[in-house]
Design a protein around this motif. Sequence first.
Motif, PDB file in Angstrom:
ATOM      1  N   ALA A 135       0.834  -1.208   0.000  1.00 33.33           N
ATOM      2  CA  ALA A 135       0.000   0.000   0.000  1.00 33.33           C
ATOM      3  C   ALA A 135       0.868   1.256   0.000  1.00 33.33           C
ATOM      4  N   ARG A 136       1.963   1.215   0.738  1.00 31.38           N
ATOM      5  CA  ARG A 136       2.887   2.348   0.793  1.00 31.38           C
ATOM      6  C   ARG A 136       3.432   2.658  -0.602  1.00 31.38           C
ATOM      7  N   TRP A 137       3.858   1.609  -1.302  1.00 24.79           N
ATOM      8  CA  TRP A 137       4.499   1.816  -2.599  1.00 24.79           C
ATOM      9  C   TRP A 137       3.469   2.141  -3.682  1.00 24.79           C
ATOM     10  N   ALA A 138       2.257   1.615  -3.519  1.00 28.55           N
ATOM     11  CA  ALA A 138       1.183   1.965  -4.449  1.00 28.55           C
ATOM     12  C   ALA A 138       0.865   3.456  -4.321  1.00 28.55           C
ATOM     13  N   LYS A 139       0.900   3.970  -3.099  1.00 29.27           N
ATOM     14  CA  LYS A 139       0.648   5.407  -2.875  1.00 29.27           C
ATOM     15  C   LYS A 139       1.752   6.243  -3.507  1.00 29.27           C
ATOM     16  N   VAL A 140       2.985   5.798  -3.380  1.00 35.98           N
ATOM     17  CA  VAL A 140       4.108   6.513  -4.003  1.00 35.98           C
ATOM     18  C   VAL A 140       3.918   6.537  -5.520  1.00 35.98           C
ATOM     19  N   PHE A 141       3.533   5.399  -6.084  1.00 44.82           N
ATOM     20  CA  PHE A 141       3.327   5.330  -7.538  1.00 44.82           C
ATOM     21  C   PHE A 141       2.162   6.226  -7.953  1.00 44.82           C
TER      22      PHE A 141
END
Length: 104
Positions: free
Chosen positions: A64-70
């Motif tokens: 979820a963290r990296w999806a938000k960054v993307f």
Amino acid sequence: MCPLSLRSPAIVPEEPPTSDNLAFAAGRRKLIVHFFRLATLSKYQVAMSVALYDESDDAMEGQARWAKVFERAEQSQKLSALWTAVASMDNSLAGEPNPFTPGT
């Protein structure tokens, strides 16, 4: 009172995909795959180098963290910079043109 219409709502046909749309979608998929394959520390370094990491991301866990960054990269139109940063960490992207750079 007006009687309800039994007609179906109008269906608006989608526009046919263009080569630009297809190339963008393919580049986006490739970037997602390569970004998510990076080790956690590398993802942090990439996100920080492109100014996509926010302190609020620390409250999120896992993907979820990296999806938000993307998502933030897409919203701020930084996919080109994200591609470049990911390519610097992932040798398999070496020499591939950045699909988010105009004219490529």
